[in-house]
Scaffold this active site. Structure first.
Site, mmCIF file in Angstrom:
data_model
loop_
_atom_site.group_PDB
_atom_site.id
_atom_site.type_symbol
_atom_site.label_atom_id
_atom_site.label_comp_id
_atom_site.label_asym_id
_atom_site.label_seq_id
_atom_site.Cartn_x
_atom_site.Cartn_y
_atom_site.Cartn_z
ATOM 1 N N ARG A 119 -0.243 8.987 0.430
ATOM 2 C CA ARG A 119 -1.061 9.084 1.648
ATOM 3 C C ARG A 119 -0.428 8.318 2.804
ATOM 4 O O ARG A 119 -0.745 8.565 3.965
ATOM 5 C CB ARG A 119 -2.477 8.570 1.383
ATOM 6 C CG ARG A 119 -2.545 7.090 1.106
ATOM 7 C CD ARG A 119 -3.945 6.582 0.768
ATOM 8 N NE ARG A 119 -3.869 5.208 0.300
ATOM 9 C CZ ARG A 119 -3.614 4.850 -0.944
ATOM 10 N NH1 ARG A 119 -3.468 5.771 -1.866
ATOM 11 N NH2 ARG A 119 -3.540 3.582 -1.276
ATOM 12 N N ASP A 134 1.609 3.210 7.639
ATOM 13 C CA ASP A 134 0.423 2.404 7.340
ATOM 14 C C ASP A 134 0.788 1.029 6.802
ATOM 15 O O ASP A 134 0.830 0.789 5.602
ATOM 16 C CB ASP A 134 -0.515 3.105 6.368
ATOM 17 C CG ASP A 134 -1.886 2.426 6.330
ATOM 18 O OD1 ASP A 134 -2.002 1.285 6.808
ATOM 19 O OD2 ASP A 134 -2.830 3.031 5.823
ATOM 20 N N ASP A 156 0.834 -1.206 0.000
ATOM 21 C CA ASP A 156 0.000 0.000 0.000
ATOM 22 C C ASP A 156 0.864 1.249 0.000
ATOM 23 O O ASP A 156 0.558 2.236 0.668
ATOM 24 C CB ASP A 156 -0.946 -0.007 1.206
ATOM 25 C CG ASP A 156 -2.093 0.991 1.072
ATOM 26 O OD1 ASP A 156 -2.284 1.538 -0.037
ATOM 27 O OD2 ASP A 156 -2.789 1.230 2.074
#
Length: 192
Positions: free
Chosen positions: A62, A76, A58
């Site tokens: 962001r 994340d 991922d």
């Protein structure tokens, strides 16, 4: 960390005051040299994760956080997976939302994720950085312009067809002709 009689599981994370690159870049005038510094740090962080046999799955602007104006850290790890010893990839077995516009073709077709899949995601992340995370230039917006409005699994099928035909995100206007960063270091402070 657990707290109280009900044992609610909590995760304590490092505080990164400037937030994500996706939120930071559109609001600040960041030079190309600084963008490339961030890109180099992302490469170092990903090389470190891969040296420990992890794939992120991922990587995107962001999920890259600014510790200060000069230091970014990858965050994340919700989709991160360890590559089992003796294997070359991780296969996704569960359904769920995935950041498909950051995924390589083999990820979309076969649900297989390799170290090289993170490299593909880095390319999309670099595109985000070079467009200064302009929402009008985001990977989903640009890919939807290329494949047309769709929903659900049809989006993935059209994206696969597009990528199989060799179509890619457009070159950002500030994209240098050639980028040659130094090789990443084996240990990295750029993983949060």
């Amino acid at each position: 960390c657990e707290e109280g009689a009900n044992s609610i599981v909590q995760l304590i994370m490092e505080y990164v005051p400037l937030g994500s690159l996706r939120d930071y870049l559109p609001k600040h005038n960041v030079s190309l040299a600084h963008i490339l510094l961030f890109a180099q740090q992302i490469c170092e962080g990903m090389a470190y994760l891969h040296s420990l046999h992890y794939i992120h799955r991922d990587l995107a602007a962001r999920n890259v956080l600014l510790e200060n104006e000069n230091v970014v850290k990858i965050g994340d790890f919700g989709l991160a997976k360890a590559i089992p010893e003796g294997h070359e990839y991780y296969r996704v077995c569960e359904d769920g939302d995935s950041p498909v516009f950051w995924y390589a073709v083999e990820c979309l077709k076969e649900c297989k994720f390799y170290y090289a899949s993170d490299v593909w995601s880095f390319g999309v992340t670099l595109y985000e950085l070079l467009t200064r995370c302009d929402p009008a230039q985001s990977p989903p917006v640009k890919f939807i312009e290329l494949i047309g409005a769709t929903q659900g699994q049809m989006t993935v099928l059209r994206l696969i067809e597009l990528l199989d035909r060799g179509k890619r995100l457009p070159s950002p206007k500030d994209c240098p002709c050639e980028v040659n960063p130094p090789f990443p270091h084996p240990k990295s402070p750029h993983v949060g």
